[in-house]
Enzyme design. Structure first.
Site, PDB file in Angstrom:
ATOM      1  N   PHE A   1       7.772   1.811  -0.703  1.00  0.00           N
ATOM      2  CA  PHE A   1       8.735   2.015   0.379  1.00  0.00           C
ATOM      3  C   PHE A   1       9.382   3.398   0.374  1.00  0.00           C
ATOM      4  O   PHE A   1      10.086   3.761   1.308  1.00  0.00           O
ATOM      5  CB  PHE A   1       9.839   0.939   0.372  1.00  0.00           C
ATOM      6  CG  PHE A   1       9.335  -0.449   0.678  1.00  0.00           C
ATOM      7  CD1 PHE A   1       8.921  -0.782   1.960  1.00  0.00           C
ATOM      8  CD2 PHE A   1       9.256  -1.406  -0.310  1.00  0.00           C
ATOM      9  CE1 PHE A   1       8.449  -2.050   2.251  1.00  0.00           C
ATOM     10  CE2 PHE A   1       8.782  -2.682  -0.044  1.00  0.00           C
ATOM     11  CZ  PHE A   1       8.379  -3.005   1.245  1.00  0.00           C
TER      12      PHE A   1
ATOM     13  N   HIS B   1       9.519  -9.350   5.449  1.00  0.00           N
ATOM     14  CA  HIS B   1       9.224  -7.931   5.223  1.00  0.00           C
ATOM     15  C   HIS B   1      10.188  -7.086   6.073  1.00  0.00           C
ATOM     16  O   HIS B   1      10.554  -7.472   7.180  1.00  0.00           O
ATOM     17  CB  HIS B   1       7.770  -7.638   5.631  1.00  0.00           C
ATOM     18  CG  HIS B   1       7.258  -6.329   5.119  1.00  0.00           C
ATOM     19  ND1 HIS B   1       7.537  -5.134   5.753  1.00  0.00           N
ATOM     20  CD2 HIS B   1       6.497  -6.030   4.047  1.00  0.00           C
ATOM     21  CE1 HIS B   1       6.957  -4.152   5.080  1.00  0.00           C
ATOM     22  NE2 HIS B   1       6.329  -4.663   4.044  1.00  0.00           N
TER      23      HIS B   1
ATOM     24  N   ASP C   1       0.836  -1.197   0.000  1.00  0.00           N
ATOM     25  CA  ASP C   1       0.000   0.000   0.000  1.00  0.00           C
ATOM     26  C   ASP C   1       0.872   1.248   0.000  1.00  0.00           C
ATOM     27  O   ASP C   1       1.965   1.216   0.569  1.00  0.00           O
ATOM     28  CB  ASP C   1      -0.818   0.043   1.305  1.00  0.00           C
ATOM     29  CG  ASP C   1      -2.298  -0.115   1.082  1.00  0.00           C
ATOM     30  OD1 ASP C   1      -2.698  -0.533  -0.017  1.00  0.00           O
ATOM     31  OD2 ASP C   1      -3.058   0.176   2.014  1.00  0.00           O
TER      32      ASP C   1
END
Length: 226
Positions: free
Chosen positions: A83, A192, A70
């Site tokens: 990012f 992640h 997102d």
């Protein structure tokens, strides 16, 4: 070409993705975004940055793909690259961990800015699965059609390009692996970079591994310095 004229995306991508822009799901997505605007909702990133990942990285220049989920939903953060944050914006925790790994892996000093445009201009497609978000509401534009579009992007790269390194960070990104032809492309997987993931990203050495792969197939490496 019906429905493509008002989609402001870099021309090489428009050629490869023109069919997507005419499909019912994309028309519904456009209607949803218009309704958000009409109802006074603030949406990030700004309209001219929604397709920034494609604008900075034309189709035939794609060397590597980093997949996010997102856009950031805080004011001024999102700049259309996963990012990445705009200049003069505080670096979020995931990005801080990316920079720590970058420093550990290839010795790049931790940059003052979290803007990753320099990577995108060298062929790193910084692709969020969902390209917009309502201000201060994480995940608010998920399941509105963006995922179908960005999955089509991944499949198109897989089918029409060669020798691309896909960096899949976290379980969400790893779910994209079946879309990638590993006879033609390369996949690097890690946890992640979010601090919530605890372990598995630090030490992955994906930056040096990406360059080793690129050089092994005769492509120029990425200068990860920002």
């Amino acid at each position: 070409m019906s429905g493509t004229e008002d989609v402001k995306i870099e021309e090489s991508w428009k050629r490869y993705l023109s069919e997507e822009f005419s499909k019912p799901y994309f028309q519904q997505l456009k209607a949803f975004l218009k309704s958000e605007k009409m109802s006074g909702q603030v949406v990030y990133p700004p309209g001219n940055k929604i397709f920034a990942a494609f604008d900075y990285t034309p189709f035939n220049r794609v060397k590597a793909v980093i997949i996010g989920q997102d856009p950031y939903h805080g004011e001024g953060q999102a700049n259309g690259l996963c990012f990445s944050v705009a200049d003069n914006i505080r670096k979020p925790p995931s990005l801080q961990n990316i920079f720590k790994e970058l420093q550990s892996d290839v010795g790049v000093p931790i940059p003052s800015s979290g803007n990753l445009e320099a990577w995108a201009k060298q062929g790193v497609l910084l692709l969020n699965a969902t390209l917009t978000v309502r201000a201060n509401t994480a995940g608010s534009h998920q399941q509105k059609g963006w995922e179908q579009f960005t999955d089509a992007v991944i499949r198109t790269i897989s089918a029409q390009n060669e020798g691309v390194v896909f960096l899949l960070w976290g379980n969400f990104a790893k779910q994209k692996a079946p879309m990638i032809d590993t006879f033609k492309h390369f996949i690097l997987e890690a946890a992640h970079p979010s601090p919530l993931a605890r372990t598995g990203f630090a030490g992955c050495k994906h930056f040096s591994k990406t360059n080793t792969i690129l050089e092994s197939i005769g492509k120029s490496p990425i200068n990860w310095n920002l």
